[in-house]
Design an enzyme around this catalytic site. Structure first.
Site, PDB file in Angstrom:
ATOM      1  N   LYS A  21      37.892 -46.021   5.989  1.00  0.00           N
ATOM      2  CA  LYS A  21      38.131 -45.488   7.340  1.00  0.00           C
ATOM      3  C   LYS A  21      37.570 -46.364   8.455  1.00  0.00           C
ATOM      4  CE  LYS A  21      38.873 -40.713   6.010  1.00  0.00           C
ATOM      5  NZ  LYS A  21      38.495 -39.310   6.074  1.00  0.00           N
ATOM      6  N   ASP A  36      41.152 -36.314  11.234  1.00  0.00           N
ATOM      7  CA  ASP A  36      40.080 -35.503  10.641  1.00  0.00           C
ATOM      8  C   ASP A  36      39.428 -34.651  11.720  1.00  0.00           C
ATOM      9  OD1 ASP A  36      40.273 -36.436   7.980  1.00  0.00           O
ATOM     10  OD2 ASP A  36      39.207 -38.259   8.530  1.00  0.00           O
ATOM     11  N   TYR A  67      36.139 -27.575   0.222  1.00  0.00           N
ATOM     12  CA  TYR A  67      37.314 -26.742  -0.074  1.00  0.00           C
ATOM     13  C   TYR A  67      37.647 -26.655  -1.562  1.00  0.00           C
ATOM     14  CZ  TYR A  67      39.894 -31.149  -0.238  1.00  0.00           C
ATOM     15  OH  TYR A  67      40.337 -32.416  -0.543  1.00  0.00           O
TER      16      TYR A  67
HETATM   17  N1  LIG Z   1      37.876 -30.218   4.375  1.00  0.00           N
HETATM   18  C1  LIG Z   1      38.151 -31.506   4.457  1.00  0.00           C
HETATM   19  O1  LIG Z   1      39.203 -31.921   4.937  1.00  0.00           O
HETATM   20  C2  LIG Z   1      37.149 -32.508   4.005  1.00  0.00           C
HETATM   21  C3  LIG Z   1      37.303 -33.862   4.336  1.00  0.00           C
HETATM   22  C4  LIG Z   1      36.343 -34.776   3.898  1.00  0.00           C
HETATM   23  C5  LIG Z   1      35.255 -34.331   3.143  1.00  0.00           C
HETATM   24  N2  LIG Z   1      35.155 -33.014   2.842  1.00  0.00           N
HETATM   25  C6  LIG Z   1      34.005 -32.510   2.080  1.00  0.00           C
HETATM   26  O2  LIG Z   1      32.851 -32.717   2.862  1.00  0.00           O
HETATM   27  C7  LIG Z   1      31.727 -32.961   2.028  1.00  0.00           C
HETATM   28  C8  LIG Z   1      30.977 -34.183   2.507  1.00  0.00           C
HETATM   29  O3  LIG Z   1      31.827 -35.316   2.424  1.00  0.00           O
HETATM   30  P1  LIG Z   1      31.458 -36.681   3.168  1.00  0.00           P
HETATM   31  O4  LIG Z   1      32.606 -37.585   2.921  1.00  0.00           O
HETATM   32  O5  LIG Z   1      31.021 -36.435   4.559  1.00  0.00           O
HETATM   33  O6  LIG Z   1      30.217 -37.164   2.292  1.00  0.00           O
HETATM   34  P2  LIG Z   1      29.081 -38.191   2.762  1.00  0.00           P
HETATM   35  O7  LIG Z   1      28.401 -38.574   1.509  1.00  0.00           O
HETATM   36  O8  LIG Z   1      29.650 -39.237   3.653  1.00  0.00           O
HETATM   37  O9  LIG Z   1      28.083 -37.308   3.659  1.00  0.00           O
HETATM   38  C9  LIG Z   1      27.366 -36.202   3.161  1.00  0.00           C
HETATM   39  C10 LIG Z   1      26.078 -36.105   3.976  1.00  0.00           C
HETATM   40  O10 LIG Z   1      25.439 -34.887   3.600  1.00  0.00           O
HETATM   41  C11 LIG Z   1      24.045 -35.149   3.471  1.00  0.00           C
HETATM   42  N3  LIG Z   1      23.484 -34.138   2.579  1.00  0.00           N
HETATM   43  C12 LIG Z   1      23.682 -33.999   1.247  1.00  0.00           C
HETATM   44  N4  LIG Z   1      23.034 -32.932   0.793  1.00  0.00           N
HETATM   45  C13 LIG Z   1      22.410 -32.370   1.847  1.00  0.00           C
HETATM   46  C14 LIG Z   1      21.565 -31.249   2.016  1.00  0.00           C
HETATM   47  N5  LIG Z   1      21.245 -30.461   0.977  1.00  0.00           N
HETATM   48  N6  LIG Z   1      21.087 -30.977   3.248  1.00  0.00           N
HETATM   49  C15 LIG Z   1      21.400 -31.776   4.288  1.00  0.00           C
HETATM   50  N7  LIG Z   1      22.195 -32.857   4.202  1.00  0.00           N
HETATM   51  C16 LIG Z   1      22.684 -33.145   2.996  1.00  0.00           C
HETATM   52  C17 LIG Z   1      23.943 -36.557   2.941  1.00  0.00           C
HETATM   53  O11 LIG Z   1      22.690 -37.134   3.214  1.00  0.00           O
HETATM   54  C18 LIG Z   1      25.080 -37.239   3.699  1.00  0.00           C
HETATM   55  O12 LIG Z   1      24.657 -37.786   4.930  1.00  0.00           O
HETATM   56  C19 LIG Z   1      32.300 -33.085   0.603  1.00  0.00           C
HETATM   57  O13 LIG Z   1      32.123 -31.882  -0.059  1.00  0.00           O
HETATM   58  C20 LIG Z   1      33.773 -33.301   0.811  1.00  0.00           C
HETATM   59  O14 LIG Z   1      34.551 -32.781  -0.232  1.00  0.00           O
HETATM   60  C21 LIG Z   1      36.057 -32.097   3.263  1.00  0.00           C
HETATM   61  O1  LIG Z   2      43.286 -35.255   1.196  1.00  0.00           O
HETATM   62  C1  LIG Z   2      42.786 -36.356   0.996  1.00  0.00           C
HETATM   63  O2  LIG Z   2      42.682 -36.864  -0.106  1.00  0.00           O
HETATM   64  C2  LIG Z   2      42.281 -37.158   2.202  1.00  0.00           C
HETATM   65  O3  LIG Z   2      41.837 -38.402   1.709  1.00  0.00           O
HETATM   66  C3  LIG Z   2      41.117 -36.407   2.857  1.00  0.00           C
HETATM   67  C4  LIG Z   2      40.622 -37.058   4.138  1.00  0.00           C
HETATM   68  O4  LIG Z   2      39.869 -38.210   3.859  1.00  0.00           O
HETATM   69  C5  LIG Z   2      41.762 -37.381   5.078  1.00  0.00           C
HETATM   70  O5  LIG Z   2      41.282 -38.151   6.164  1.00  0.00           O
HETATM   71  C6  LIG Z   2      42.924 -38.130   4.416  1.00  0.00           C
HETATM   72  O6  LIG Z   2      43.986 -38.200   5.362  1.00  0.00           O
HETATM   73  C7  LIG Z   2      43.401 -37.391   3.192  1.00  0.00           C
END
Ligand SMILES: NC(=O)c1ccc[n+]([C@@H]2O[C@H](COP(=O)([O-])OP(=O)(O)OC[C@H]3O[C@@H](n4cnc5c(N)ncnc54)[C@H](O)[C@@H]3O)[C@@H](O)[C@H]2O)c1
Ligand SMILES: O=C(O)[C@]1(O)C[C@@H](O)[C@@H](O)[C@H](O)C1
Length: 290
Positions: A76, A112, A232
């Protein structure tokens, strides 16, 4: 056969994304609009390429007739060096997840943050946004924090296990949103921060199938708090369940997952998708264990 003006060819570039639900969400919605639309995962893990290859892949994709790409971890930020234009929000956020191929040029956007923002507006209409606490300042957390500030949050407390990361993120956001209060804090300050907060957002991975549990002590939640999760898998996380049981209004992580796809689909096709239909499809896919 079809030409580039008669059909859509879209790819998702990232590591470990073969099981992503974004391709089927786009394809099913396109079917409803009578579009010829194929969306393929380009999984860097499976083809053994590093994130740095994203520029080459974009150029190869353009030469092969691709219409657009989503890009995800670890691309990204890396993709920014290869774009001809970047939307203002994506440039401010420093992250792109959607690249349009237009007249041979690459145009970057970030759906996002907009996807989370739309989910928040539709899923928690009228939520008070004065004071919000967010757990997690990683990739998803950066987009969510940006969306919260864009939605009007006046005071945002970011809490993360990584003190350097959360301090840097809070400082960058404070500069982008002058006049707002953006503070970095540690987990030991959670209770204090929540005592004056209107809402709480979890962007840490805690609650995922692979990382089960509650990200905060449920005792800290009051019925006046609204609670959003971005996790999710599962859609109903322990946080969502505990917050609902406390009488809080909740927004599950499916809203952001669907929201980013809704906004990317609109950018790629110029057609407004049916967001409610896409969410029903998303929940159906999750229900099938996809
Ligand atoms: N709904 C969506 O569209 C979507 C999109 C992207 C990621 N996600 C979800 O979001 C979550 C995080 O993803 P990410 O890509 O940001 O990961 P990442 O590793 O980039 O960031 C996670 C952050 O959370 C912190 N962390 C971990 N455990 C913690 C705790 N107990 N207390 C406080 N901070 C804590 C870490 O230090 C880190 O900075 C994942 O579960 C992922 O599946 C959802
Ligand atoms: O659904 C996924 O796997 C995605 O990779 C989740 C999130 O990273 C979005 O920015 C992408 O467009 C799609």
């Amino acid at each position: 056969m079809s030409t580039v003006s008669e059909s859509y060819l879209v790819g998702l570039i990232g590591e470990g994304i073969t099981a992503s639900l974004t391709p089927p969400m786009h394809e099913r919605e396109a079917d409803h609009h009578g579009l010829r639309y194929l969306y393929r995962p380009v999984d860097l893990t499976e083809i053994g390429l590093p994130g740095e290859s994203v520029g080459d892949l974009l150029r190869q994709g353009r030469n092969l007739g691709f219409s657009a790409f989503n890009v995800t971890h670890p691309c990204k930020q890396l993709v920014l060096d290869h774009l001809d234009e970047v939307s203002d929000d994506a440039a401010r956020l420093g992250a792109v997840n959607t690249v349009l191929v237009r007249d041979g040029k690459f145009i970057g956007h970030n759906t996002d943050f907009s996807g989370f923002g739309t989910g928040l507006a539709h899923g928690l209409p009228g939520a008070t946004l004065d004071n919000v606490v967010q757990l997690g300042a990683g990739g998803a957390g950066s987009a969510v924090a940006y969306a919260l500030l864009k939605a009007g949050v006046q005071s945002l407390t970011l809490i993360d296990l990584d003190p350097a990361r959360v301090a840097a993120r809070a400082a960058a956001l404070a500069e982008l949103f002058p006049g707002r209060e953006v503070a970095a804090a540690g987990r030991d300050e959670l209770a204090d921060a929540l005592s004056t907060a209107d809402g709480f957002v979890n962007t840490s991975p805690v609650g995922m199938h692979s990382h089960p549990g509650l990200p905060i002590d449920a005792e800290l939640l009051q019925p006046r708090h609204w609670v959003a999760d971005v996790v999710y898998r599962p859609v109903e996380t322990e946080l969502v369940r505990a917050a609902s049981a406390k009488g809080c209004r909740v927004l599950d992580g499916g809203h952001m997952a669907v929201g980013q796809a809704v906004d990317a689909f609109a950018l790629i096709t110029g057609i407004a998708p049916d967001a409610a239909r896409m969410r029903r499809h998303f929940l159906e896919l999750i229900g099938q264990g996809r």
